[in-house]
Design a protein around this motif. Structure first.
Motif, PDB file in Angstrom:
ATOM      1  N   PHE A  34      12.028   3.983  -3.992  1.00 20.51           N
ATOM      2  CA  PHE A  34      11.766   2.976  -5.072  1.00 20.51           C
ATOM      3  C   PHE A  34      13.453   2.512  -5.282  1.00 20.51           C
ATOM      4  O   PHE A  34      14.435   3.468  -5.141  1.00 20.51           O
ATOM      5  CB  PHE A  34      11.042   3.684  -6.537  1.00 20.51           C
ATOM      6  N   ARG A  54      12.607  14.392  -3.661  1.00 19.49           N
ATOM      7  CA  ARG A  54      11.881  13.663  -4.305  1.00 19.49           C
ATOM      8  C   ARG A  54      10.571  14.600  -4.222  1.00 19.49           C
ATOM      9  O   ARG A  54      10.031  14.679  -5.604  1.00 19.49           O
ATOM     10  CB  ARG A  54      11.707  11.984  -4.311  1.00 19.49           C
ATOM     11  N   ARG A  96       0.866  -1.453  -0.624  1.00 18.48           N
ATOM     12  CA  ARG A  96      -0.083  -0.163   0.059  1.00 18.48           C
ATOM     13  C   ARG A  96       1.073   1.428  -0.108  1.00 18.48           C
ATOM     14  O   ARG A  96       0.643   1.893  -0.704  1.00 18.48           O
ATOM     15  CB  ARG A  96      -0.612  -0.113   1.671  1.00 18.48           C
ATOM     16  N   LEU A  97       1.895   1.397   0.497  1.00 16.07           N
ATOM     17  CA  LEU A  97       2.834   2.905   0.895  1.00 16.07           C
ATOM     18  C   LEU A  97       3.424   2.830  -0.449  1.00 16.07           C
ATOM     19  O   LEU A  97       3.495   4.021  -0.904  1.00 16.07           O
ATOM     20  CB  LEU A  97       4.017   2.388   2.104  1.00 16.07           C
ATOM     21  N   ARG A  98       3.324   1.981  -0.810  1.00 18.10           N
ATOM     22  CA  ARG A  98       4.712   2.177  -2.328  1.00 18.10           C
ATOM     23  C   ARG A  98       4.070   2.331  -3.310  1.00 18.10           C
ATOM     24  O   ARG A  98       3.887   3.086  -3.812  1.00 18.10           O
ATOM     25  CB  ARG A  98       5.200   0.432  -2.483  1.00 18.10           C
ATOM     26  N   PHE A 102       5.125  11.178   3.669  1.00 13.17           N
ATOM     27  CA  PHE A 102       4.349  10.009   4.250  1.00 13.17           C
ATOM     28  C   PHE A 102       5.009   9.989   4.928  1.00 13.17           C
ATOM     29  O   PHE A 102       6.235  10.610   5.043  1.00 13.17           O
ATOM     30  CB  PHE A 102       4.359   8.631   3.528  1.00 13.17           C
ATOM     31  N   LEU A 154      -5.895  11.527  -1.813  1.00 13.07           N
ATOM     32  CA  LEU A 154      -6.006   9.952  -2.000  1.00 13.07           C
ATOM     33  C   LEU A 154      -7.051   9.165  -1.332  1.00 13.07           C
ATOM     34  O   LEU A 154      -6.756   8.295  -1.853  1.00 13.07           O
ATOM     35  CB  LEU A 154      -4.647   9.821  -1.019  1.00 13.07           C
ATOM     36  N   TYR A 196       9.135   5.866   1.794  1.00 16.60           N
ATOM     37  CA  TYR A 196       9.035   4.757   1.205  1.00 16.60           C
ATOM     38  C   TYR A 196       9.927   5.113  -0.203  1.00 16.60           C
ATOM     39  O   TYR A 196       9.028   6.532  -1.125  1.00 16.60           O
ATOM     40  CB  TYR A 196       8.140   4.180   0.216  1.00 16.60           C
ATOM     41  N   GLU A 209       0.831   4.202  -2.198  1.00 19.75           N
ATOM     42  CA  GLU A 209      -0.011   4.751  -2.398  1.00 19.75           C
ATOM     43  C   GLU A 209       1.974   6.107  -2.842  1.00 19.75           C
ATOM     44  O   GLU A 209       1.380   7.857  -2.705  1.00 19.75           O
ATOM     45  CB  GLU A 209      -0.018   5.821  -1.531  1.00 19.75           C
ATOM     46  N   THR A 210       2.725   5.875  -2.583  1.00 15.68           N
ATOM     47  CA  THR A 210       3.844   7.389  -2.656  1.00 15.68           C
ATOM     48  C   THR A 210       4.425   6.906  -4.181  1.00 15.68           C
ATOM     49  O   THR A 210       3.663   8.880  -4.323  1.00 15.68           O
ATOM     50  CB  THR A 210       4.895   5.983  -2.112  1.00 15.68           C
ATOM     51  N   ALA A 211       3.828   5.991  -4.992  1.00 15.00           N
ATOM     52  CA  ALA A 211       3.612   7.005  -6.993  1.00 15.00           C
ATOM     53  C   ALA A 211       1.733   7.680  -6.974  1.00 15.00           C
ATOM     54  O   ALA A 211       2.371   8.462  -7.789  1.00 15.00           O
ATOM     55  CB  ALA A 211       3.881   5.166  -6.994  1.00 15.00           C
ATOM     56  N   TYR A 250      12.302   9.092 -11.027  1.00 14.51           N
ATOM     57  CA  TYR A 250      11.042   8.713 -10.979  1.00 14.51           C
ATOM     58  C   TYR A 250       9.848   9.617 -10.562  1.00 14.51           C
ATOM     59  O   TYR A 250       8.436   9.552 -11.702  1.00 14.51           O
ATOM     60  CB  TYR A 250      10.837   7.166  -9.599  1.00 14.51           C
TER      61      TYR A 250
END
Lengths: 253, 243
Positions: free
Chosen positions: B97, B150, A151-153, B91, B60, B95, A155-157, B107
């Motif tokens: 990538f 980022r 989920r975090l990955r 967040f 979101l 996180y 929603e980060t995108a 990205y």
């Protein structure tokens, strides 16, 4: 050619007895299951044998289609039982298996690789549907689990302005690969690790090995086509359930 | 982009969700005007709707009522992806990538030149050697700074920060706080930060918005809202925070 009749089947029960004896010797409580399995195998397959003989003799296009649709429905029902975390998985599996099967069989008919006869269509449809069923199950489960655990990955995108398709791209690719793994492994090892079923059956029935091999190659390509179509459609129908038109992730699907 | 008026305005913004078949109000008629180049601290008890509010502002999650007006235009007029380029979100848990910080910046914005990447790194105090090192080798503080870099790579005008220092030690917390203040000052961005720590809101300065059960209970300067609350909810929050 092996001439298998009821006498031979009766004699082959010696092999079942060996399995029971091994289980007892090692005190593995599987005897009941072996006996039940032996009985069911005999009844189910003999029943299917007579049913097929009846259908082959009628050779009616409508009946062929009806049998295929029943097989697809049973396949889709099996998928829905194994993908309980995804809602409407019966519909997803039904659509993906139907499209994968019908396109593949239709192309084979169009290219005149097979003719519209029950004795060709029904066994091939059986192989296609069972492989598409496994592929759909694996694809649906993989994408659902990857989305829920990442989920975090995702929603980060999304928060970086990516579309849902971009945000879940890696997981979509992984899910289709998961669905196709079995057929890809089969194609890589066919003839080396194991002799495929259709080919072995033909050889046992007395066909020339090269002819049997060529048929098996066609079967391999046929399964590759149906499995890839079914996987991609199962993916598309599943992954869209997890996103809204406003590029938002929905976890509780 | 219009140059006057609030950069972001919410009018009776609400979100109601179904929990165990019961409707639950998460954000309740939240109306506020966020000015340009200012710092806003969203404070309140756990479960008061701080993160939920931030998620609505980034779209979101979807509001179930009310309106968000970004730079004079209704939020529904913007495609969500375009809106998120303007209203960035950081967040609580960073996180990154795979594989490097450099990859992450590209990205976020594939059009970034190497010069712009170096500039972002300098601005967010990321040493040059860290840019191309694997993200696995970064400390949590470095990861949060990389996430901030980022976020800036998409060139937002508002940054939404969801407890960005909650997993950091005091040294890294101080570094991120000073970085955010610096970004607001030099880039003219508006920062809306959720914090569970009233002391942090006082250090950040600017405006504090106290949320209670999804409602805006009180707002004003951080000093006033935290140390001299005017409402019963504000006093309760102060007493609880001082314990």
């Amino acid at each position: 050619m092996i001439d298998a009749g009821y006498t031979e089947v009766f004699l082959s029960l010696v092999l079942v007895a060996i399995a029971i004896a091994v289980g007892r010797w090692w005190k593995i409580p599987v005897q009941k299951e072996i006996i039940w399995g032996t009985f069911r195998t005999f009844i189910q397959l003999v029943a299917v044998g007579y049913a097929l003989e009846f259908i082959f003799n009628l050779d009616n296009v409508g009946l062929i289609f009806a049998v295929i649709m029943i097989m697809i429905s049973v396949g889709a029902h099996t998928v829905s039982g194994r993908t309980k975390n995804t809602s409407s998985s019966f519909i997803i599996a039904f659509i993906s298996i139907t499209i994968g099967s019908l396109i593949t069989l239709g192309l084979m008919l169009l290219l005149r690789i097979i003719t519209l006869e029950a004795r060709f269509i029904i066994p091939l449809a059986g192989m296609i549907i069972s492989n598409s069923m496994n592929a759909s199950t694996l694809t649906i489960n993989r994408i659902a689990s990857d989305i829920k655990t990442n989920r975090l990955r995702i929603e980060t995108a999304l928060a970086l302005g990516k579309t849902w398709r971009e945000a879940s791209k890696t997981f979509q690719q992984d899910a289709v690969i998961a669905g196709m793994t079995m057929i890809l492994n089969f194609m890589k090892t066919a003839g080396i690790v194991a002799l495929p079923g259709a080919m072995t059956g033909m050889i046992l029935a007395g066909a020339e090995p090269v002819k049997a091999v060529l048929l098996q190659v066609i079967v391999g390509y046929m399964l590759l086509s149906s499995v890839s179509i079914s996987s991609v459609i199962a993916l598309e129908l599943t992954v869209r359930k997890y996103f809204t038109p406003h590029q938002q992730l929905k976890i509780d699907v | 982009m219009t140059s006057t008026g609030p950069i972001l305005k919410t009018i009776n913004l609400s979100r109601i969700v179904n929990t165990q078949n019961q409707p639950k109000t998460i954000i309740d008629s939240f109306s506020f005007e966020f000015e340009r180049s200012k710092i806003y601290n969203i404070i309140g008890a756990t479960g008061s709707g701080k993160t939920s509010l931030l998620r609505l502002l980034n779209r979101l999650d979807e509001p179930t009522g009310g309106q968000i007006v970004f730079d004079g235009q209704d939020y529904r007029e913007y495609p969500p992806c375009k809106l998120r380029y303007k209203i960035g979100y950081l967040f609580q848990i960073p996180y990154l990538f795979p594989k490097t910080v450099y990859d992450n910046l590209l990205y976020a914005n594939p059009k970034l030149s190497d010069g712009k990447i170096s500039e972002l790194a300098v601005h967010t105090r990321i040493e040059n050697n860290l840019l191309k090192s694997n993200i696995e080798n970064l400390s949590i503080g470095e990861k949060q700074r990389a996430s901030l870099a980022r976020l800036l790579a998409i060139e937002p005008v508002i940054i939404l920060l969801d407890e960005p220092t909650s997993s950091l030690d005091p040294t890294n917390t101080a570094a991120i706080e000073s970085l955010i203040k610096d970004i607001v000052l030099t880039k003219g961005l508006t920062a809306i930060m959720v914090t569970h720590d009233p002391q942090q809101a006082l250090r950040m300065g600017g405006t504090a918005l106290l949320l209670d059960e999804g409602k805006l209970a009180e707002w004003g300067t951080c000093e006033n809202v935290i140390n001299n609350p005017q409402t019963e909810i504000g006093c309760r929050y102060k007493n609880k925070a001082l314990k």
